[in-house]
Design an enzyme around this catalytic site. Structure first.
Site, short mmCIF file in Angstrom:
data_model
loop_
_atom_site.label_atom_id
_atom_site.label_comp_id
_atom_site.label_asym_id
_atom_site.label_seq_id
_atom_site.Cartn_x
_atom_site.Cartn_y
_atom_site.Cartn_z
N ARG A 54 -5.01 13.32 0.51
CA ARG A 54 -4.95 12.37 1.61
C ARG A 54 -3.58 12.30 2.28
O ARG A 54 -3.46 12.39 3.50
CB ARG A 54 -5.31 10.95 1.12
CG ARG A 54 -6.77 10.72 0.89
CD ARG A 54 -6.98 9.77 -0.29
NE ARG A 54 -6.82 10.52 -1.49
CZ ARG A 54 -7.83 11.15 -2.11
NH1 ARG A 54 -9.05 10.99 -1.68
NH2 ARG A 54 -7.62 11.90 -3.15
N THR A 55 -2.53 12.14 1.47
CA THR A 55 -1.20 11.88 2.05
C THR A 55 -0.69 13.11 2.80
O THR A 55 -0.22 13.00 3.94
CB THR A 55 -0.23 11.48 0.92
OG1 THR A 55 -0.84 10.48 0.12
CG2 THR A 55 1.08 10.97 1.48
N LYS A 82 11.01 30.03 -8.93
CA LYS A 82 12.08 30.96 -9.35
C LYS A 82 13.33 30.18 -9.72
O LYS A 82 14.40 30.77 -9.91
CB LYS A 82 12.41 31.92 -8.21
CG LYS A 82 11.24 32.77 -7.76
CD LYS A 82 11.63 33.59 -6.53
CE LYS A 82 10.41 34.17 -5.83
NZ LYS A 82 10.71 34.60 -4.46
N ARG A 104 7.00 14.16 -1.56
CA ARG A 104 6.30 13.67 -2.75
C ARG A 104 6.89 14.41 -3.94
O ARG A 104 7.01 15.65 -3.91
CB ARG A 104 4.80 13.90 -2.68
CG ARG A 104 4.14 13.57 -4.01
CD ARG A 104 2.65 13.51 -3.94
NE ARG A 104 2.20 12.32 -3.23
CZ ARG A 104 0.94 11.90 -3.23
NH1 ARG A 104 0.02 12.57 -3.90
NH2 ARG A 104 0.60 10.82 -2.57
N HIS A 134 5.13 4.12 -3.13
CA HIS A 134 4.33 4.90 -2.17
C HIS A 134 4.15 3.99 -0.94
O HIS A 134 3.07 3.44 -0.69
CB HIS A 134 2.98 5.24 -2.83
CG HIS A 134 2.17 6.27 -2.12
ND1 HIS A 134 2.48 6.80 -0.88
CD2 HIS A 134 0.99 6.88 -2.49
CE1 HIS A 134 1.56 7.69 -0.54
NE2 HIS A 134 0.66 7.76 -1.50
#
Ligand code: CP
Length: 318
Positions: A54-55, A82, A104, A134
């Site tokens: 969703r976000t 890496k 995020r 959030h």
């Protein structure tokens, strides 16, 4: 406002301004031509170190609806595997001209660390940092409650409403941001959780903490019940005897759902664990706002990007 890192960044007036702007964006999203030219020439980077549906998608669509260029960066499949550091990654993105980084990250405080680092010039938006916050989820939840229970007219808060947040509060950045923002907007918030998944206090950030869902639902008529996802992926220990026992004691079961007032909104930030914290009949009911929350997330994220990235000369009311 340069960054949005926490719901504490939003005083009541600033939060209502974003909700009002999101209402305008909902109007744009309902048009045949859904684009505004506001962020033409700007670049928004979605920098996701954790999974999201969703976000990430709604930030991408929000940036595109405002005519920004969008770079989607998922740590999986990138040079992070890496060993590239956060600093080198964001400076690479900065060199490509990022005006905003929507991040995020599993680390609580990662968004603030990035904003304070001096590694980048642009804005930082917290799209979920560990178990911390959030804020755009809280904004879209508040927007949905206001739309359904108050009014779409500008300037309105959530005064007098009583909202329950139920479940895995210990691991929930959604709960933290909602406790802050809903109270900023004038709502009363009650937290209901198993003792093992509750904050270690009788009152948490101004919200009372209760341990029996049945007693709480019997004692109070809530205007909205926000069921939280049980965050199994963050649990390093056994927090409840079994999923069946969790659902029996803490889930919005058919019996509990049928006992709710028909006016009580049933909310969930998604993704849902159906049969664990919420039953199908509640999730798919007319009282459920789960899909409205997703749609409103687009309008809220358009409003946030607009607020952070459009310069005064661009704010010409388009
Ligand atoms: N509510 C929420 O943040 O969902 P995603 O993890 O799918 O973005």
């Amino acid at each position: 406002m340069k960054h949005l890192l926490s719901a504490t960044d939003l005083a009541r007036g600033a939060a209502i301004e974003i909700l009002d702007l999101a209402e305008t964006m909902t109007g744009v999203n309902a048009r045949d031509i859904k684009k505004l030219p506001t962020l033409r020439g700007k670049t928004v980077v979605n920098l996701f170190y954790e999974d999201s549906t969703r976000t990430r998608i709604s930030f991408e669509l929000a940036a595109k609806r405002l005519s920004a260029d969008v770079i989607n960066f998922a740590a999986k499949g990138s040079s992070v595997s890496k060993g590239e550091s956060l600093k080198d990654t964001v400076q690479t993105l900065q060199a490509l001209g990022a005006d905003a980084i929507v991040i995020r990250h599993p680390g609580s405080g990662a968004a603030k660390k990035l904003a304070d680092s001096g590694w980048i010039d642009g804005s930082v938006v917290n799209a979920g940092d560990g178990t911390h916050e959030h804020p755009t989820q809280a904004l879209l939840d508040a927007f949905t409650i206001r739309q359904k229970l108050v009014s779409s007219a500008p300037g309105k808060g959530l005064d007098g409403l009583h909202i329950a947040i139920v479940g895995d509060i210990l691991h929930s950045r959604v709960a933290r941001s909602n406790v802050i923002l809903l109270q900023t907007l004038g709502a009363r918030v009650t937290l209901i959780a198993p003792p093992t998944l509750a904050p270690n206090a009788k009152v948490f950030m101004g919200a009372p903490v209760l341990y029996s869902l049945d007693e709480a639902l019997m004692a109070e008529r809530f205007d909205a019940v926000i069921m939280l996802r049980v965050q199994l992926e963050r649990m390093k220990a056994s927090y409840f005897p079994s999923e069946r026992e969790y659902a029996r004691q803490w889930g919005l079961t058919v019996e509990r759902f049928e006992a709710l007032s028909p006016e009580t909104l049933v909310m969930h930030p998604g993704p849902m664990n159906r049969g664990l914290e919420i039953c199908d009949s509640a999730a798919d009911s007319a009282q459920s706002t789960v899909l409205a929350q997703v749609s409103n997330g687009l309008s809220i994220r358009m409003a946030v990007l607009y607020r952070l990235l459009s310069s005064d000369k661009d704010n010409d009311g388009q």
